[in-house]
Scaffold this motif. Structure first.
Motif, short mmCIF file in Angstrom:
data_model
loop_
_atom_site.label_atom_id
_atom_site.label_comp_id
_atom_site.label_asym_id
_atom_site.label_seq_id
_atom_site.Cartn_x
_atom_site.Cartn_y
_atom_site.Cartn_z
N ASP A 117 -14.75 32.81 -29.71
CA ASP A 117 -14.98 31.94 -28.56
C ASP A 117 -16.13 31.00 -28.90
OD1 ASP A 117 -15.42 30.66 -26.19
OD2 ASP A 117 -16.09 32.44 -25.08
N PRO A 118 -15.84 29.78 -29.36
CA PRO A 118 -16.90 28.83 -29.71
C PRO A 118 -17.88 28.57 -28.57
CG PRO A 118 -14.79 28.04 -30.52
CD PRO A 118 -14.50 29.21 -29.63
N LEU A 141 -17.38 49.87 -40.03
CA LEU A 141 -16.51 48.71 -40.21
C LEU A 141 -16.39 47.97 -38.89
CD1 LEU A 141 -13.74 50.65 -42.13
CD2 LEU A 141 -15.36 49.06 -43.17
N VAL A 142 -16.61 46.65 -38.92
CA VAL A 142 -16.56 45.83 -37.72
C VAL A 142 -15.54 44.72 -37.95
CG1 VAL A 142 -17.85 44.44 -36.08
CG2 VAL A 142 -19.00 46.31 -37.30
N TYR A 143 -14.50 44.68 -37.09
CA TYR A 143 -13.45 43.66 -37.22
C TYR A 143 -13.23 42.96 -35.89
CZ TYR A 143 -11.95 45.16 -41.90
OH TYR A 143 -11.90 45.42 -43.25
N GLY A 144 -12.98 41.66 -35.97
CA GLY A 144 -12.74 40.86 -34.77
C GLY A 144 -11.26 40.57 -34.58
N GLY A 145 -10.80 40.69 -33.35
CA GLY A 145 -9.39 40.46 -33.04
C GLY A 145 -8.98 39.00 -33.16
N ARG A 146 -9.95 38.07 -33.11
CA ARG A 146 -9.64 36.65 -33.22
C ARG A 146 -10.13 36.07 -34.54
NH1 ARG A 146 -11.05 34.33 -27.10
NH2 ARG A 146 -9.49 35.60 -25.98
N ASP A 147 -10.30 36.92 -35.52
CA ASP A 147 -10.76 36.47 -36.84
C ASP A 147 -9.68 35.62 -37.50
OD1 ASP A 147 -11.74 36.23 -39.46
OD2 ASP A 147 -12.64 38.22 -39.40
N GLN A 148 -10.03 34.39 -37.87
CA GLN A 148 -9.07 33.49 -38.50
C GLN A 148 -9.14 33.51 -40.03
OE1 GLN A 148 -8.50 29.54 -36.47
NE2 GLN A 148 -10.37 30.14 -35.38
N ARG A 169 -16.26 54.71 -39.90
CA ARG A 169 -16.05 54.62 -38.45
C ARG A 169 -15.80 53.15 -38.16
NH1 ARG A 169 -19.23 56.72 -41.36
NH2 ARG A 169 -19.89 58.50 -40.13
N LEU A 170 -14.92 52.90 -37.18
CA LEU A 170 -14.39 51.56 -36.98
C LEU A 170 -14.74 51.02 -35.59
CD1 LEU A 170 -12.52 49.15 -37.75
CD2 LEU A 170 -10.59 50.54 -36.95
N LEU A 171 -15.30 49.84 -35.56
CA LEU A 171 -15.57 49.13 -34.32
C LEU A 171 -14.68 47.89 -34.29
CD1 LEU A 171 -17.28 48.51 -31.73
CD2 LEU A 171 -18.85 47.27 -33.25
N THR A 172 -13.78 47.82 -33.32
CA THR A 172 -12.93 46.65 -33.18
C THR A 172 -13.34 45.86 -31.94
OG1 THR A 172 -11.26 47.90 -31.95
CG2 THR A 172 -10.98 47.74 -34.33
N LEU A 173 -13.48 44.56 -32.11
CA LEU A 173 -13.90 43.66 -31.03
C LEU A 173 -12.80 42.64 -30.82
CD1 LEU A 173 -17.59 43.12 -32.23
CD2 LEU A 173 -16.76 44.73 -30.51
N PRO A 174 -11.92 42.87 -29.86
CA PRO A 174 -10.73 42.03 -29.68
C PRO A 174 -11.02 40.55 -29.49
CG PRO A 174 -10.52 44.05 -28.39
CD PRO A 174 -11.93 44.01 -28.91
N ASP A 175 -12.17 40.20 -28.91
CA ASP A 175 -12.46 38.80 -28.63
C ASP A 175 -13.34 38.15 -29.67
OD1 ASP A 175 -10.98 38.87 -26.29
OD2 ASP A 175 -12.68 39.54 -25.09
N ALA A 176 -13.75 38.90 -30.67
CA ALA A 176 -14.66 38.37 -31.68
C ALA A 176 -13.89 37.67 -32.80
CB ALA A 176 -15.52 39.48 -32.26
N GLY A 177 -14.60 36.76 -33.47
CA GLY A 177 -14.05 36.09 -34.63
C GLY A 177 -14.56 36.71 -35.92
#
Length: 340
Positions: free
Chosen positions: A200-201, A261-268, A286-294
């Motif tokens: 989200d810019p 591990l940190v991954y964003g759901g909006r990563d392009q 261990r995994l942290l997923t952030l659906p709205d992050a890039g």
């Protein structure tokens, strides 16, 4: 191995009248002379003495400034530093012109050996994620924990939106791109980077955007800016093609350090689905997923990343090993999701 810490001065490769590198309140910069390179290191005083050391490594086109927000949030937990890789931020190019993932990993290892700060809590984003994975695999003695934010680990099919970045690795493309974008302002370039890297810019503050524009204006006047970008992009592509024990996924399997591990759901730039493969591959993950992050969650959601890291600290104990045991979980992953 030893290093010589020098009074901080802006890189000699910066043309006259270029603004100095931005230093946030409470931060300081210093130059560290190492064999074959000079690194600029950003730090902020820890809240108290005796905190465990940490080191952060940025991604392609980034700098130590990418970690400022997270460093401030963690100053009561770790004694944190962030390094400008050779040719980025205010670190001049390496003497040998080598921008491979291995060469960047060598720079991190040389700094950790020279500073005698290891083992550290090691952070990496994107290219820095690939670099720190290699460091953790080949020098486990230097790493207490590993935190990877959208690490640039090999994908069979890269996302369409990542193709332009990958094309920087193709000989001649950079010169064509620079001619094509001659009329682009620093503001236009930053807007494009923000759109590509943020989920989200709109989360970028006006002050943050202006600071990024000023930094872009400074970098565009560095004689080696595009060369460092192109050669580092080529280094990532080359690392993707390596097989055997030098392959990044094979090295990920060898990492012993507890890994967040940190991954964003909006990563392009890194496919979100790679999160599960990473969770299976890193043996104590261990995994942290952030659906709205890039692509840069530590900049977009620093509070959430800081919280997850603090939980990792509690889990592994102050010495970096799981309290009461030398546990290694085979491919285990704890998943958390948040949209805030």
């Amino acid at each position: 191995m030893s290093s010589t810490e020098l009074p901080y001065v802006p890189s000699a490769n910066v043309l006259p009248k270029v603004a100095p590198v931005r230093v946030a309140e409470g931060e300081r910069l210093r130059s560290v002379q190492l064999p074959g390179m000079t690194l600029t290191v950003r730090s902020r005083p820890p809240a108290r003495e005796g905190l465990p050391p940490a080191l952060c490594v940025h991604g392609l086109g980034g700098s130590s400034q990418n970690w400022s927000a997270l460093m401030e949030l963690l100053d009561a937990d770790v004694d944190c530093e962030a390094v400008d890789l050779p040719g980025f931020g205010d670190s001049p190019p390496p003497d040998d012109g080598d921008y491979s993932v291995t060469a960047h990993a060598r720079a991190v290892i040389r700094y950790l050996d020279a500073s005698d700060r290891g083992p550290v809590h090691l952070f990496g984003n994107s290219l820095g994620g690939a670099v720190t994975t290699r460091v953790a695999a080949v020098r486990p003695d230097l790493v207490r924990t590993l935190t990877l934010v959208s690490p640039a680990l090999p994908e069979i099919r890269i996302q369409r939106t990542a193709v332009p970045t990958a094309l920087l690795a193709v000989p001649g493309v950079v010169s064509l791109f620079t001619r094509f974008t001659t009329g682009w302002t620093a503001e236009q370039r930053v807007r494009g980077v923000v759109t590509l890297c943020y989920g989200d810019p709109g989360r970028v503050s006006h002050e943050g955007f202006r600071n990024a524009v000023e930094e872009m204006e400074r970098r565009l006047q560095l004689s080696y800016f595009w060369d460092a970008m192109a050669r580092s992009a080529r280094g990532i592509v080359n690392a993707y093609t390596l097989g055997g024990q030098h392959g990044l996924w094979r090295q990920a399997e060898r990492v012993l350090a507890p890994t967040l591990l940190v991954y964003g759901g909006r990563d392009q730039l890194v496919r979100f689905r790679m999160a599960q493969k990473a969770a299976r591959t890193f043996r104590d993950s261990r995994l942290l997923t952030l659906p709205d992050a890039g692509h840069v969650a530590m900049m977009e959601y620093p509070e959430t990343v800081a919280k997850a890291f603090r939980e990792l600290l509690v889990e592994v104990g102050s010495d970096g090993a799981p309290p009461g045991a030398s546990r290694v979980s085979a491919g285990g992953a704890e998943s958390a999701s948040t949209g805030s």
